[in-house]
Design a protein around this motif. Structure first.
Motif, PDB file in Angstrom:
ATOM      1  N   SER A 263      33.848 -41.409  46.579  1.00 31.93           N
ATOM      2  CA  SER A 263      33.593 -41.639  48.134  1.00 31.93           C
ATOM      3  C   SER A 263      32.264 -41.911  48.363  1.00 31.93           C
ATOM      4  CB  SER A 263      34.259 -40.505  48.695  1.00 31.93           C
ATOM      5  OG  SER A 263      35.670 -40.324  48.384  1.00 31.93           O
ATOM      6  N   LEU A 264      31.408 -41.031  47.728  1.00 29.60           N
ATOM      7  CA  LEU A 264      29.956 -41.311  48.170  1.00 29.60           C
ATOM      8  C   LEU A 264      29.306 -42.518  47.627  1.00 29.60           C
ATOM      9  CD1 LEU A 264      28.701 -37.647  47.782  1.00 29.60           C
ATOM     10  CD2 LEU A 264      28.725 -38.968  50.106  1.00 29.60           C
ATOM     11  N   GLY A 265      29.595 -42.842  46.348  1.00 25.71           N
ATOM     12  CA  GLY A 265      29.198 -43.785  45.774  1.00 25.71           C
ATOM     13  C   GLY A 265      27.777 -43.448  45.018  1.00 25.71           C
ATOM     14  N   LEU A 266      27.505 -43.716  43.637  1.00 25.29           N
ATOM     15  CA  LEU A 266      26.454 -43.387  42.919  1.00 25.29           C
ATOM     16  C   LEU A 266      25.190 -43.510  43.634  1.00 25.29           C
ATOM     17  CD1 LEU A 266      27.546 -44.694  39.353  1.00 25.29           C
ATOM     18  CD2 LEU A 266      27.427 -42.430  40.212  1.00 25.29           C
ATOM     19  N   GLU A 267      24.950 -44.490  44.354  1.00 32.18           N
ATOM     20  CA  GLU A 267      23.571 -44.936  44.968  1.00 32.18           C
ATOM     21  C   GLU A 267      23.353 -43.496  45.853  1.00 32.18           C
ATOM     22  OE1 GLU A 267      20.348 -46.457  45.499  1.00 32.18           O
ATOM     23  OE2 GLU A 267      21.749 -47.346  44.501  1.00 32.18           O
ATOM     24  N   ALA A 268      24.513 -42.859  46.606  1.00 30.06           N
ATOM     25  CA  ALA A 268      24.033 -41.939  47.429  1.00 30.06           C
ATOM     26  C   ALA A 268      24.153 -40.627  46.595  1.00 30.06           C
ATOM     27  CB  ALA A 268      25.227 -41.796  48.465  1.00 30.06           C
ATOM     28  N   ALA A 269      24.865 -40.452  45.637  1.00 32.48           N
ATOM     29  CA  ALA A 269      25.054 -39.077  44.939  1.00 32.48           C
ATOM     30  C   ALA A 269      24.320 -38.870  43.743  1.00 32.48           C
ATOM     31  CB  ALA A 269      26.657 -38.882  44.439  1.00 32.48           C
ATOM     32  N   GLN A 270      23.752 -40.086  43.263  1.00 36.26           N
ATOM     33  CA  GLN A 270      22.808 -39.888  42.002  1.00 36.26           C
ATOM     34  C   GLN A 270      21.880 -38.587  42.170  1.00 36.26           C
ATOM     35  OE1 GLN A 270      20.121 -43.079  41.359  1.00 36.26           O
ATOM     36  NE2 GLN A 270      20.476 -43.795  43.423  1.00 36.26           N
ATOM     37  N   GLY A 271      21.869 -37.864  40.700  1.00 41.60           N
ATOM     38  CA  GLY A 271      20.889 -37.192  40.559  1.00 41.60           C
ATOM     39  C   GLY A 271      21.370 -35.672  40.863  1.00 41.60           C
ATOM     40  N   MET A 272      22.310 -35.629  41.830  1.00 36.13           N
ATOM     41  CA  MET A 272      22.997 -34.137  42.001  1.00 36.13           C
ATOM     42  C   MET A 272      23.393 -33.394  41.040  1.00 36.13           C
ATOM     43  SD  MET A 272      24.808 -34.724  45.755  1.00 36.13           S
ATOM     44  CE  MET A 272      24.701 -32.781  45.845  1.00 36.13           C
ATOM     45  N   ALA A 273      23.299 -32.204  40.879  1.00 34.11           N
ATOM     46  CA  ALA A 273      23.537 -31.157  39.615  1.00 34.11           C
ATOM     47  C   ALA A 273      24.856 -30.692  40.049  1.00 34.11           C
ATOM     48  CB  ALA A 273      22.611 -30.316  39.391  1.00 34.11           C
ATOM     49  N   LEU A 274      25.756 -30.363  39.155  1.00 37.76           N
ATOM     50  CA  LEU A 274      26.919 -29.590  39.434  1.00 37.76           C
ATOM     51  C   LEU A 274      27.538 -28.896  38.199  1.00 37.76           C
ATOM     52  CD1 LEU A 274      29.824 -31.941  39.348  1.00 37.76           C
ATOM     53  CD2 LEU A 274      27.728 -32.717  39.037  1.00 37.76           C
ATOM     54  N   VAL A 275      28.188 -27.812  38.492  1.00 34.71           N
ATOM     55  CA  VAL A 275      28.959 -27.079  37.302  1.00 34.71           C
ATOM     56  C   VAL A 275      30.327 -27.516  37.152  1.00 34.71           C
ATOM     57  CG1 VAL A 275      29.681 -24.939  36.283  1.00 34.71           C
ATOM     58  CG2 VAL A 275      27.478 -25.080  37.206  1.00 34.71           C
ATOM     59  N   GLU A 276      30.948 -28.078  36.110  1.00 32.17           N
ATOM     60  CA  GLU A 276      32.166 -28.746  35.747  1.00 32.17           C
ATOM     61  C   GLU A 276      32.958 -28.034  34.802  1.00 32.17           C
ATOM     62  OE1 GLU A 276      35.073 -30.516  36.451  1.00 32.17           O
ATOM     63  OE2 GLU A 276      33.704 -31.937  37.687  1.00 32.17           O
ATOM     64  N   GLY A 277      34.180 -27.903  35.012  1.00 32.68           N
ATOM     65  CA  GLY A 277      35.132 -27.326  33.996  1.00 32.68           C
ATOM     66  C   GLY A 277      35.760 -28.385  33.022  1.00 32.68           C
ATOM     67  N   PHE A 278      35.852 -29.573  33.432  1.00 35.63           N
ATOM     68  CA  PHE A 278      36.553 -30.573  32.706  1.00 35.63           C
ATOM     69  C   PHE A 278      35.829 -31.738  32.184  1.00 35.63           C
ATOM     70  CE2 PHE A 278      39.266 -34.634  32.657  1.00 35.63           C
ATOM     71  CZ  PHE A 278      39.901 -34.206  31.289  1.00 35.63           C
ATOM     72  N   TYR A 279      35.747 -31.997  31.067  1.00 34.41           N
ATOM     73  CA  TYR A 279      34.641 -33.189  30.621  1.00 34.41           C
ATOM     74  C   TYR A 279      35.418 -34.070  29.873  1.00 34.41           C
ATOM     75  CZ  TYR A 279      30.907 -35.806  27.846  1.00 34.41           C
ATOM     76  OH  TYR A 279      30.054 -36.623  27.425  1.00 34.41           O
ATOM     77  N   ALA A 280      35.846 -35.278  30.711  1.00 34.01           N
ATOM     78  CA  ALA A 280      36.858 -36.421  30.306  1.00 34.01           C
ATOM     79  C   ALA A 280      36.258 -36.929  28.886  1.00 34.01           C
ATOM     80  CB  ALA A 280      36.947 -37.513  31.423  1.00 34.01           C
ATOM     81  N   ASP A 281      35.235 -37.199  28.935  1.00 34.49           N
ATOM     82  CA  ASP A 281      34.890 -37.724  27.576  1.00 34.49           C
ATOM     83  C   ASP A 281      34.331 -36.997  26.121  1.00 34.49           C
ATOM     84  OD1 ASP A 281      34.421 -40.507  26.452  1.00 34.49           O
ATOM     85  OD2 ASP A 281      32.122 -40.165  26.620  1.00 34.49           O
ATOM     86  N   ARG A 282      35.119 -35.631  26.263  1.00 32.87           N
ATOM     87  CA  ARG A 282      34.788 -34.551  25.520  1.00 32.87           C
ATOM     88  C   ARG A 282      35.201 -35.031  24.098  1.00 32.87           C
ATOM     89  NH1 ARG A 282      38.661 -30.108  25.674  1.00 32.87           N
ATOM     90  NH2 ARG A 282      39.803 -31.383  24.401  1.00 32.87           N
ATOM     91  N   ASP A 283      36.326 -35.473  23.775  1.00 31.45           N
ATOM     92  CA  ASP A 283      36.852 -35.997  22.768  1.00 31.45           C
ATOM     93  C   ASP A 283      38.038 -36.955  22.821  1.00 31.45           C
ATOM     94  OD1 ASP A 283      39.208 -34.399  23.258  1.00 31.45           O
ATOM     95  OD2 ASP A 283      38.343 -32.726  21.917  1.00 31.45           O
ATOM     96  N   GLU A 284      38.702 -37.427  21.709  1.00 33.71           N
ATOM     97  CA  GLU A 284      40.015 -38.310  21.927  1.00 33.71           C
ATOM     98  C   GLU A 284      40.933 -37.736  22.693  1.00 33.71           C
ATOM     99  OE1 GLU A 284      42.867 -40.846  18.962  1.00 33.71           O
ATOM    100  OE2 GLU A 284      41.208 -39.587  18.093  1.00 33.71           O
ATOM    101  N   GLN A 285      41.190 -36.533  22.599  1.00 32.77           N
ATOM    102  CA  GLN A 285      42.350 -35.697  23.235  1.00 32.77           C
ATOM    103  C   GLN A 285      42.128 -35.832  24.887  1.00 32.77           C
ATOM    104  OE1 GLN A 285      43.173 -31.848  22.246  1.00 32.77           O
ATOM    105  NE2 GLN A 285      45.397 -31.795  22.916  1.00 32.77           N
ATOM    106  N   SER A 286      40.834 -35.529  25.132  1.00 31.77           N
ATOM    107  CA  SER A 286      40.497 -35.381  26.430  1.00 31.77           C
ATOM    108  C   SER A 286      40.528 -36.877  27.319  1.00 31.77           C
ATOM    109  CB  SER A 286      39.105 -34.655  26.919  1.00 31.77           C
ATOM    110  OG  SER A 286      38.150 -35.160  26.198  1.00 31.77           O
ATOM    111  N   ARG A 287      40.069 -37.591  26.371  1.00 31.77           N
ATOM    112  CA  ARG A 287      39.867 -39.257  26.814  1.00 31.77           C
ATOM    113  C   ARG A 287      41.340 -39.624  27.185  1.00 31.77           C
ATOM    114  NH1 ARG A 287      35.284 -39.254  23.445  1.00 31.77           N
ATOM    115  NH2 ARG A 287      36.666 -40.085  21.638  1.00 31.77           N
TER     116      ARG A 287
END
Length: 402
Positions: A263-287
């Motif tokens: 919603s924000l777009g990368l131009e506005a949100a870039q650089g923000m740090a966050l703690v996340e529980g799901f990593y979509a690119d973790r492995d073949e199963q998550s992807r």
């Protein structure tokens, strides 16, 4: 990715073969998703969580232990009385066996009391308050995706080292926001930072100008957003309008979802740090899971939606293994089996109800770093679950034997 997900689903269906003599109440397993479908958290939960749970059900071929699986859902409107009324109706008159998701911690705390009293399973993915596995813990509850303690440990330590040593909080005014602010404050102070103040805002407010101006005038190096969903998006947008980051202050989101960045777009949100529980690119199963979810729902799954899928999947597998849907027995079975799926690897469900799994410290990519739509995050470091979640003996849960 689609082929991999289909293969995994076929394997799960094979595991879900009919179990003779299964003790399934009412001749079916009824799963109910209860969340925010029209308010501030609808994008991160809402119908996306329903779709994620449906994906878990489909992996079992629509039945478990030889009995059909039924799915229902409702909007709790972020109101504890509405959520409690729906939960009571579901259990008392509609034979619901398990309630899933439930963002808004005040609603989750109310529903937890009901499911405890009426011996129904409760799989929390959306709510974050750490007291759900503390003094309010229940033998029929599993707290899955994240909690305020884990978010605080990840962001607090990282933030002091890289963002600054003076902080001001812009906090949503209900149990979740209060718990998150308190948890992060504790970690910041332990790490040598100063918390110069805080301002509270109502859930779902559209005008953040007065709150942003108070935060800006505090002079803190870091303004921490202890909110989520539409509140996070609106507060970031209005902070930009008032030149917060241009003036040298840093914004840190304590709970942010891919749909927020979209919603924000990368131009506005870039650089923000966050703690996340799901990593979509973790492995073949998550992807494969993420790709299938995007195809069905149109967005990358949030950790709440991926957590709802994982929790429902683990619950159904426990019923399959046990041959019963009696809540206490099913939760005991869930504790005996590691969680290994698209959401988590080697996750463990503890006696207090906390599902311990690795989290990720992430940063929003710049437009130049992104390869395309939904490629928004890069992992700065993996946060081991045993390090980031509250020690089992420190939460005050009466189910934990010291």
């Amino acid at each position: 990715m689609k082929t991999s997900f289909a293969a995994a689903a076929a394997c799960a269906v094979a595991l879900a073969a009919t179990t003779a003599g299964a003790e399934i109440s009412d001749g079916k397993v009824k799963i109910a998703v209860l969340n925010d479908m029209s308010g501030a958290y609808a994008d991160a939960t809402g119908m996306g969580s329903v779709e994620a749970v449906r994906m878990a059900i489909e992996e079992f071929g629509g039945q478990v232990a030889g009995m059909p699986i039924e799915l229902v859902y409702a909007d709790h409107q972020n109101k504890p009385d509405v959520g409690a009324s729906i939960a009571n109706r579901w259990i008392d008159t509609e034979q619901v066996d398990v309630i899933v998701d439930v963002p808004t911690s005040s609603v989750a705390l109310a529903v937890q009391e009901i499911t405890r009293e009426k011996n129904r399973a409760f799989l929390i993915s959306g709510a974050g308050a750490e007291q759900l596995t503390g003094e309010a813990c229940s033998p029929t509850t599993a707290h899955w995706a994240y909690d305020t303690y884990g978010q605080a440990q990840g962001m607090g330590k990282y933030g002091v080292e890289t963002l600054g040593d003076s902080w001001y909080f812009l906090t949503v005014d209900y149990a979740f926001g209060h718990a998150l602010e308190a948890s992060v404050t504790r970690v910041l102070q332990e790490s040598g930072a100063t918390v110069v103040g805080a301002v509270r805002h109502p859930l779902g407010v559209s005008d953040f100008s007065s709150f942003v101006l108070q935060a800006q005038s505090s002079g803190a190096k870091v303004i921490a957003l202890a909110n989520a969903g539409a509140d996070t998006i609106n507060s970031i947008k209005q902070a930009q309008e008032f030149g917060v980051t241009q003036g040298g202050q840093t914004l840190a989101s304590l709970l942010m979802f891919p749909t927020d960045v979209h919603s924000l777009g990368l131009e506005a949100a870039q650089g923000m740090a966050l703690v996340e529980g799901f990593y979509a690119d973790r492995d073949e199963q998550s992807r494969a899971f993420a790709d299938a979810f995007i195809q069905r729902h149109g967005t990358l799954p949030s950790m709440i939606q991926a957590g709802s899928y994982s929790a429902a999947r683990h619950y159904l597998q426990a019923i399959q293994d046990l041959g019963s849907d009696e809540a206490t027995a099913v939760l005991d079975q869930m504790r005996k089996t590691p969680v290994n799926d698209a959401f988590a690897l080697n996750g463990t469900l503890r006696a207090d109800g906390r599902m311990v799994h690795d989290m990720y410290l992430m940063q929003v990519k710049s437009p130049a770093e992104s390869s395309g739509e939904w490629d928004y995050y890069k992992v700065l470091t993996t946060l081991p679950g045993d390090d980031i979640y509250r020690p089992l003996d420190q939460g005050g849960c009466p189910l934990v034997q010291n």
